[in-house]
Design an enzyme around this catalytic site. Structure first.
Site, PDB file in Angstrom:
ATOM      1  N   GLY A 126      24.444  -8.823  27.462  1.00 30.74           N
ATOM      2  CA  GLY A 126      24.891 -10.172  27.802  1.00 30.74           C
ATOM      3  C   GLY A 126      23.866 -11.230  27.446  1.00 30.74           C
TER       4      GLY A 126
ATOM      5  CD  GLU B   1      25.424 -21.598  -3.273  1.00 29.59           C
ATOM      6  OE1 GLU B   1      25.884 -22.725  -3.076  1.00 29.59           O
ATOM      7  OE2 GLU B   1      24.774 -21.286  -4.278  1.00 29.59           O
TER       8      GLU B   1
ATOM      9  CG  ASP C 215      34.640 -13.434  -1.164  1.00 29.89           C
ATOM     10  OD1 ASP C 215      34.949 -13.751  -0.008  1.00 29.89           O
ATOM     11  OD2 ASP C 215      34.758 -12.272  -1.623  1.00 29.89           O
TER      12      ASP C 215
END
Lengths: 754, 754
Positions: free
Chosen positions: A527, A550, A552
Site C-alpha cells: 500500500g 516516439e 509505438d
C-alpha cells in the site's frame, strides 16, 4: 538427542558442511572447492581429513541424523553470528571452536571456501538457531565508486546538473491541477535553459557545447526530479530545437536556434495527427507552395487530420509542422515547416485553433494539445530545407532523389530522441527500484517464532527474485544506452541505418522493462507504494506512455526486425534471395553443430556463468529467428503473396526477432563495458550483474530454447536455480547497488526511502 | 504469365485451395475434411476429382507456379468479397464460377469445408487482390444473449442495478481534488443505500434479502461507473457492515446493522496498521478489558502501530477496530471492537486522531486515513463477540479453544470480500477490453498500397494475439468467480477451509490478470488510451491496488499453496508423512505413465482442442508441483530445518503451485459452466473461449511443461500456432464478445469507444 562431540579440526568445518548440505545446490565444482581446501588445511589430522572427505560424497550424502547433530552442535555453541564480519561464516566457525578466545588461529582454508562458494550470510543465517547480528547491507562496495563507473566520461556534466536541481524550484510536490502544474514545469524548464542545459546539444555558435551525450545523461537524471519536467524539456530543446538544428539550415539556426535553447522561443513539434500516429507517412496536413505570393499554405484538410497530442502546444509561440509538401501540384512527401502560432500577447494567430488535450494518466505538467490550421500562410524560408527545398524559381529540389529514402533520412535525425526516451524510462526504473529496495531494507513482516524481529522484506527469496534481476537489468541497459548514444554521435560512422535499427529495438525493450520494473516496485512496497508521496505512483503514470510515444513499441520492434532482415530485403523477389538464405543456412548449421546433448545439458557453474555461453545463446536465438522469419516470408512470396501481406502473416515472429536482437545487443555492449572497468573488485560485481541479466533473460525465453533443443530440461532447471542463487549472492550489496545509481538525496523525497 | 483455364468444377475449389495452401497451418485433419468434401461432391467429374485430390498431397504440395496461377485467376475474376455473407468464401467461389448469375447452384460441400475448417474472412481477405466489402463484426451472435448467459440467476438484480446507475448522479466525470471527489462518491453511496443495495447481503430483518451473490454481481457492475465508488461501497457495507454481521451477535445486529446498510451509520474497518499489513496476527493495537469500569480500553502503543490506509476514515462515525484483546493480563489474540470515532457534529472524540492518507495512484474518491487511539474507552458490549467473549464475570470465553483456529475463523468470514475484489478487478478488465476493442474496430493505421483503406487495428495478427486471449480469460474468470461465490454462500458446505484456499488463489491470479489486461488495453489504444477521458487510465490507477489489499497476492498464493499441501501438513514431522508422500508418488507415477512420446507430441486439432487434454495438463501440473514441493520441504525438515524456514526456502515453488492450482480451478469451473449452456450455438462459442484460455495458459508455462517432458517441441509449437489461429477465428465475434459483458451504454463514456 544423544550429544556427539567432534574434534576441533572437524568442529570448525561443521557450520560449512551444514550450510552446504542443507542447501539445494551442491554441484560438482562446489564439492571440489571444499575437497581442495581440506587437502591443503594443515590444521587437520589425517583422521579428520578422512572423516571430512567421507562427508563430501555426493552419491552417499551424510545421513539426516548427522545433519541434525551438526545443527544441535551449532545451536548449543552459544556463538553469535555477526553479519558485518568480513568473513562471517569463517569467523563464526572460529568462535565455535575457540569461544571468543583471544588467541585463536583464523583458518584461511575456511575463508577460501566462503569466498569461492560465494556463501553470503543470508544463505544460511535462517538455518541456524543462534543469535544473528543483522546488517542490512554490506560495506564491501562503495556507492560513490559505483556511481563514478556509471557516469563515465559524463561525470562533470551529471554532477553539475545534480547540484543545480538542489534549487528549491525543483522540490518535489503534488500538483493536481494541470494549469498550476504546467506553470511550475515551465518555470523549471526556463531555469534550466538559463543555466545552459537547453542548448547543451547545439553547436558552439548557438549557445551549446555540442554535447548530445551529456544531454542524454542529464535527461535521465531529470527523471529523479519529475517526469513532466523531463518530457517538456525534451519537447522544447530536443524535438522543437532539434528539428531546427537537424532539418533546418544556417538561416534557421541563425534565426531561431539560440532563442530556442534559451527557452525564449517556445515551440512544439507538430507531427502526430489524430488519424495518423504510427503511420507518419500518411499524415494529411498539407503545405502547399503558392508561387504568386512565394508562400507556403499550411492546412488541415479534414476531421481527424488535426495535429494531436502536441507537447508544449499551449505555451508555444511556434511549431515545427510536418505536412505533405505540395509544389506545383505534386506531392513531394512529408516535410517540416516552421509556423508561428501566437503573437507576443500570446494570442493565437488567424487560422490557428489549439485545444487542450485534458488530463492524462501521467505527465499532467506537460501541456499537450490539438492544433488545427486553416489556410495559414508562411514565407517560403520557413521550410526546414536541409533535405528538400523550393528553389527561387518555385520548383522542388532535393539531393536525395528517392522520396522513400528522403523521408527516412528526415525521420532518422530524430533517432536521438528515442535514445533519450529510453534513458528517461531507465531513470524512472532506477528511481522506483531505489525506493522499493530502500523500503525493503527497513520493512519487516512475519517472523519465525524463534527470532525476536520479523524478517526484512529483502530477506525473502521471493522478494529477492522479484527485484534483483530488475536492478541487474538497469545496469545492463545503462551501459547499452550510453554506448548507443556515443555511436549515434560518432560522425565517423556515417551510415545511421544500423543505429536506427538498434535504437528502435532498445527503446522498445527498455521502456517495457521500465514499466514492468516500476509496477513490480509498486507491488513490492504494498500500500505504501500506492501513495503519491512515495513517488512510484507518479513514475508509473509518467513512464507508461514511453511505450507509445516516439514510436509505438510494437511498431518499432517490427522496424528493428526488418532492419535485421534488411540485408536480404533488397534481394526479395529476386534470384539472389535463395542463395543468401542458403548462406545463412550454412552458418546456422555450423552453429547448430555445437548444440549436442552434452552442451544442452551442461550445468556446471563455470559454464553457466561464462559470458561465452550467454553470448552464444543470444546469438543462436537471433540467427535462428532471422533465418526462420526469412524462410517463412520467402515461402509466402513464392506463392504470390505480396510482401506487405507476407510480413503481416509473420508479425508475431518479427516481434520475437526484434526483442531477441535487442537483448543480445544490450548484453554484448555490457560485456564490453565491464571489460573496461579498471578495478577487479568492481569488475567482478558487474560481471555478476551481467550474468544475472543473461540467465534471467534466457529463463524468460526458456520455452523457446527448450523447443529448439538448445536447452535440455536439466540445464533449464539449473539456470532457474542459478538465477535465484545469484539474487541471494547479490543480497548483501543490493543497497549499495541502488545507491550506486547516484540519485541525489535531495530528490529522494519518498518517506519510505529515507 | 500464361493464363490457365480451369473447369467450373475445379474453379469453385480454387479460392479454398489457395487459402489452404498459402496458410501456415495445414494439418492432417484439415486435409481430411477437404478430401471428404470432394468425394461427396456430385458436381465434380472424375477427372476434376483426381486433379483436386492430387493438389491435396501434403508430401507433394502444389508447386508455387500453380499457386500463382490460382491467385491470378482469383484476382482477375472481378468478383467482390462480401464479409457479411453467411458463408463468404463459398459465396465468393460461387460467384467466381457463375459471375453473379441468378441461377447458380450453391455447393454445400464448399460450405462444409468453410464451416469445418473454421475459415473466417480475415483469414484470407488479405490474400486476395479483390475488392473486399468489410464488416467489422459478425451478426451471427447477439450480445444480449451472451450477456444473459453471463448474468445467469442474477439477471434481475443486475438489470435493476444497471438501470439505477442511469441517474445523472453516476455520470462519469474528472475529479482532481480529493475532497470534491469524495463528496461525490459519498453521495453516490448514500443514493445506492437508499435504493436498498447497501444491505442486499444482510438478512431480511435488517433491510436485506440475504443475497450475497447478487451483492457480488452488482459490485462488479459498479466498476463500470467508478472504482472509488466500488471500493467505498465495499468498505461501508461489505467490510464495516460485514464485520458487524459476521463477527457480531444479535445485539450488534439490532443496534447497528440496518443503519449501516442504509449508510446512516458510516463506518470503517480498522485492521491494517502501518507496521502490520500482511501479518495481521502481529498487529499491536491493544484492547484491554478493565474490570472495574467494565470497559475495553483501545490503545495505540507505539510508532507505526497506528491504523493505516483505513477507507472511509474521514467520513466515519464508528470503526470496527481489530486489536489484541487482553483480559486479566492475558492476550487472547486479535478481536474486533466497535469504537465510536466522531460525535453528531462530526468532531473527533477524545483520544482519537485521524490523518488523511493523501493522494494515491488511484481511488482518490475514497477517503483513506490513519487512526491513532489514546486510551479510548468503550463498553464491553462493543466487543464483536461471536467467536470470543468476555463474560459478566470478566473472564474470557470462546467456543473455539485453539487461538490459532479462532483467529483464522474470524478472518475466514472476510473471504467474501476477496471474491468481491476479484470481481471488481474483472469488471475493470472487461471495461478496458470493451474500450480497447471497440476502438480497434474503428481505428485504422497503415495499409497495403493496393487497398484503399488502411487496415483496422483489430485485423493485425499481433493485435488479435494481445487482446483476444484476455477476452477469453474474462469469460473464464467470470464463471469461476460466480461459482466461487455460490459455493461460499452454500451453507450446506460448512467447511470453508477449502473455499478460503480457492479464493486466495483466484483473487491473486484474477487481480493480476486484470492489471495486465488493463495495461495491454492502454498500450493497444496508443496515446488515446493515456487520456483520462477514455477511462482506461482511471481503471489502471484504481485496479492497481487490488493486487495488494484484502491480502497481498504473493502472500495469498502461498496461503493457497499451503492449503493444497494442508492434507499433508498435519503429518509433517510425523511418521505418517512419508507414507502420504508415497501415496501421492504412486498416483503421480500412474499419471506419468500416460506421458509417452506419442502423447507429448500429439498435435492434431481434435486433441489440442479437447478439454480432456487441458484438464489433464492442468491436473498434471498441480500434482507434480504439489509432490515436488512436499518432497523438498520434507527433505529440509529431515535435516532439522524448522518448518517455517523450510517453507521460506521453497517460496518461489509455492507461488508456482498456488498459480497452477488456481488456473486449474478456474478452467474446470468454466468447463462445467459451459456444459450447462442450453443452446449449442452458444456452447460452441464458449467452448472456443475455454480452449483459447487453456492453450494460452499452457503456453505461458510452456517452459515448465517442456522441462517435465509433458510437452514435446512439436506440440509446444503447435499450441503456439493454435493460440494465434483461435484468436483469428474469434475475430468476427470479438465485437459481440465485449458487448456481451453487458456494460451499459450510459457507462461507456469513452469517446474512442462510442
Amino acid at each position: 538427542m544423544e550429544k556427539k562431540t567432534y574434534s576441533p579440526g572437524i568442529l570448525q568445518y561443521i557450520p560449512f558442511f551444514y550450510v552446504i548440505w542443507s542447501d539445494d545446490l551442491v554441484s560438482a565444482s562446489e564439492i571440489n572447492v571444499v575437497q581442495k581446501a581440506i587437502n591443503e588445511d594443515t590444521s587437520l589430522s589425517n583422521q579428520d581429513r578422512i572423516q571430512l572427505h567421507a562427508w563430501l560424497d555426493v552419491k552417499q550424502p551424510p545421513p539426516n541424523g548427522e545433519l541434525k547433530q551438526w545443527k544441535h552442535t551449532i545451536s548449543n555453541s552459544k556463538v553469535k553470528l555477526v553479519e558485518s564480519d568480513t568473513y562471517p561464516l569463517s569467523t563464526f566457525s572460529q568462535n565455535v571452536v575457540c569461544h571468543y578466545k583471544e588467541v585463536c588461529p583464523f583458518n584461511d582454508q575456511l575463508k577460501h571456501i566462503e569466498v569461492n562458494l560465494g556463501i553470503q550470510p543470508n544463505h544460511y543465517n535462517h538455518l541456524f538457531d543462534v543469535e544473528v547480528e543483522h546488517e542490512t547491507t554490506s560495506h564491501y562496495y562503495d556507492a560513490k565508486e559505483i556511481d563514478t563507473i556509471l557516469k563515465g566520461r559524463h561525470a562533470m556534466v551529471i554532477d553539475g546538473f545534480r547540484e543545480v536541481v538542489k534549487n528549491p524550484l525543483f522540490k518535489w510536490d503534488i500538483h493536481r491541477t494541470k494549469e498550476e502544474f504546467r506553470e511550475v514545469v515551465l518555470k523549471q524548464v526556463q531555469f534550466l535553459a538559463d543555466k545552459g542545459y537547453g542548448s547543451i546539444a547545439y553547436p558552439k555558435g548557438y549557445g551549446g557545447t555540442g554535447d548530445m551525450e551529456g544531454y542524454a545523461a542529464i535527461f535521465e537524471n531529470m527523471m529523479y526530479v519529475d517526469g513532466s519536467l523531463t518530457i517538456k524539456f525534451g519537447v522544447q530543446f530536443g524535438l522543437f530545437g532539434g528539428s531546427i538544428q537537424k532539418l533546418g539550415t544556417k538561416k534557421h539556426h541563425d534565426h531561431y536556434l539560440k532563442r530556442a535553447g534559451e527557452a525564449k522561443l517556445l515551440g512544439c513539434f507538430a507531427m502526430t495527427e489524430t488519424g495518423h500516429g504510427s503511420n507518419v507517412r500518411g499524415i494529411k496536413t498539407t503545405a502547399t507552395y503558392h508561387q504568386e505570393t512565394d508562400c507556403i499554405i499550411i492546412h488541415t484538410p479534414g476531421k481527424n487530420d488535426n495535429k494531436e497530442y502536441i507537447g508544449n502546444a499551449l505555451h508555444s509561440k511556434m511549431a515545427s509542422v510536418f505536412a505533405q509538401l505540395i509544389v506545383d501540384g505534386k506531392n513531394e512527401g512529408v516535410h517540416a515547416v516552421l509556423v508561428p502560432l501566437r503573437n507576443d500577447k500570446h494570442e493565437l494567430l488567424p487560422g490557428i485553433v489549439v485545444e487542450d488535450n485534458g488530463y492524462k494518466l501521467g505527465l499532467n505538467g506537460v501541456d499537450n494539445g490539438k492544433i488545427w490550421f486553416n489556410q495559414v500562410s508562411v514565407p517560403r524560408e520557413n521550410l526546414l530545407n536541409k533535405y528538400g527545398d523550393i528553389t527561387d524559381e518555385g520548383t522542388y529540389y532535393s539531393d536525395i532523389k528517392n522520396p522513400n529514402k528522403r523521408f527516412f533520412t528526415m525521420l532518422g535525425t530524430l533517432v536521438g530522441g528515442r535514445i533519450c526516451v529510453a534513458r528517461a524510462g531507465l531513470g524512472g526504473a532506477k528511481m522506483a527500484l531505489a525506493v522499493a529496495i530502500r523500503h525493503s531494507l527497513k520493512r519487516r513482516q512475519f517472523n519465525d517464532s524463534i527470532k525476536i524481529q520479523e524478517d526484512l522484506l529483502m530477506d525473502y527469496p521471493s522478494h529477492q527474485l522479484r527485484l534483483t534481476p530488475l536492478v541487474a537489468s538497469a545496469y545492463v541497459y545503462h551501459a547499452a544506452l550510453d554506448n548507443m548514444m556515443a555511436v549515434y554521435c560518432d560522425d565517423s560512422l556515417p551510415d545511421k541505418r544500423k543505429v536506427e535499427t538498434q535504437v528502435a529495438g532498445l527503446k522498445s525493450i527498455i521502456t517495457w522493462y521500465a514499466n514492468d520494473a516500476i509496477q513490480e516496485c509498486r507491488e513490492a512496497c504494498g500500500g505504501k507504494g500506492y501513495l503519491i508521496e512515495n513517488r512510484i505512483a507518479d513514475l508509473k503514470g509518467d513512464v507508461d506512455i514511453f511505450t507509445t510515444f516516439e514510436g509505438d513499441n510494437n511498431v518499432l520492434l517490427q522496424l528493428a526486425a526488418k532492419g535485421v532482415l534488411s540485408d536480404f530485403k533488397a534481394e526479395f523477389n529476386s534470384a539472389g534471395f535463395s542463395s543468401v538464405l542458403k548462406l545463412l543456412g550454412t552458418q546456422l548449421t555450423d552453429k547448430l553443430a555445437t548444440i549436442n546433448p552434452v552442451y544442452s545439458n551442461k550445468v556446471d557453474k563455470e559454464h553457466l556463468y561464462n559470458p561465452k555461453f550467454h553470448r552464444h545463446a543470444f546469438d543462436y536465438r537471433t540467427r535462428r529467428l532471422t533465418y526462420t522469419a526469412a524462410m517463412r516470408i520467402r515461402d509466402y512470396i513464392k506463392k504470390g503473396i505480396p510482401s506487405y501481406q507476407a510480413f503481416l502473416k509473420v508479425q508475431t515472429h518479427l516481434l520475437a526477432l526484434g526483442k531477441a536482437y535487442s537483448v543480445e545487443l544490450a548484453y554484448n555492449t555490457f560485456v564490453d563495458f565491464v571489460a573496461d572497468i579498471p578495478a577487479e573488485k568492481h569488475r567482478l560485481l558487474f560481471q555478476k550483474l551481467g550474468t544475472l541479466y543473461a540467465l534471467y533473460e534466457i529463463r524468460k525465453d526458456a520455452d523457446w530454447f527448450l523447443e529448439q533443443g538448445y536447452l535440455g530440461s536439466t540445464k533449464s532447471k539449473a539456470i532457474r536455480q542459478r538465477v535465484e542463487r545469484l539474487c541471494t549472492e547479490l543480497r548483501p550489496h543490493i543497497g549499495v547497488l541502488v545507491d550506486g545509481f547516484g540519485i541525489p538525496e535531495h530528490c529522494m523525497t519518498a518517506p519510505i526511502a529515507r
